[in-house]
Design a protein around this motif. Sequence first.
Motif, PDB file in Angstrom:
ATOM      1  N   PHE A  18       0.793  -1.210   0.000  1.00  0.00           N
ATOM      2  CA  PHE A  18       0.000   0.000   0.000  1.00  0.00           C
ATOM      3  C   PHE A  18       0.835   1.274   0.000  1.00  0.00           C
ATOM      4  N   SER A  19       2.142   1.138   0.163  1.00  0.00           N
ATOM      5  CA  SER A  19       2.968   2.343   0.081  1.00  0.00           C
ATOM      6  C   SER A  19       3.347   2.578  -1.379  1.00  0.00           C
ATOM      7  N   ALA A  20       3.434   3.834  -1.739  1.00  0.00           N
ATOM      8  CA  ALA A  20       3.691   4.193  -3.130  1.00  0.00           C
ATOM      9  C   ALA A  20       4.974   5.010  -3.234  1.00  0.00           C
ATOM     10  N   VAL A  21       5.529   5.059  -4.424  1.00  0.00           N
ATOM     11  CA  VAL A  21       6.658   5.925  -4.736  1.00  0.00           C
ATOM     12  C   VAL A  21       6.142   6.988  -5.704  1.00  0.00           C
ATOM     13  N   LEU A  22       6.231   8.229  -5.288  1.00  0.00           N
ATOM     14  CA  LEU A  22       5.794   9.360  -6.105  1.00  0.00           C
ATOM     15  C   LEU A  22       7.043  10.058  -6.630  1.00  0.00           C
ATOM     16  N   GLU A  27       6.411  12.497 -12.475  1.00  0.00           N
ATOM     17  CA  GLU A  27       4.983  12.325 -12.183  1.00  0.00           C
ATOM     18  C   GLU A  27       4.358  13.574 -11.562  1.00  0.00           C
ATOM     19  N   ALA A  38       0.976  12.448  -1.458  1.00  0.00           N
ATOM     20  CA  ALA A  38       1.477  11.290  -0.715  1.00  0.00           C
ATOM     21  C   ALA A  38       0.590  10.952   0.475  1.00  0.00           C
ATOM     22  N   ASP A  42       4.319   6.552   2.240  1.00  0.00           N
ATOM     23  CA  ASP A  42       4.807   6.723   0.873  1.00  0.00           C
ATOM     24  C   ASP A  42       6.202   7.342   0.850  1.00  0.00           C
TER      25      ASP A  42
END
Length: 182
Positions: A18-22, A27, A38, A42
């Motif tokens: 569930f963690s994202a890389v922004l 992006e 975020a 994240d």
Amino acid sequence: MRAICCICVCCLLASTAFSAVLRVPSEYATLEEAVIAAAAGDTVLVASGTYVGTGNCNVVIGKSITIRSEHGPRTCIIDCQSEQEFGVAAIAFSGSHEVTSVLDGFTITNARFGGVRTGINPKVHIKNCIISGNSSGIRAMSPDVVVENCVITGNLARTTVNQLGESSLGYGGGILYHGSGL
């Protein structure tokens, strides 16, 4: 026992899923846009470059995220060009005691009101950074600030003068801590 191990592995995988890389700027055009988008856990990953202007300075982080440069502080620079609003640092951390944030691998320079500032409550880990040429390097109000493997140099100490012409508490230098709890 096997069921407990399976449940633990599933929980671990679910939490990382569930963690994202922004990514900035591919992006999100600015640091601020990525920080706003975020969620807790994240990572905002910033490509090499010099980041200036609105959205890259005066960035306030009030959630548990990691802001990391891709290739370290020599190639990823936040340059505020001394254009900040009064009383705002290049990067400011705020939030409750539950907020734990990481700032990793940046040069922060030309911030007129401080390179990095923390509020009273958040836990902040600043690492692998060069904080140089600011009015103050790190200004911390929280006792839960860890500074690791950073170069803090060439920041100015300033004394303010009140309306009566008397010197009063200033700010600045490398690291200023003003709070309780140490």
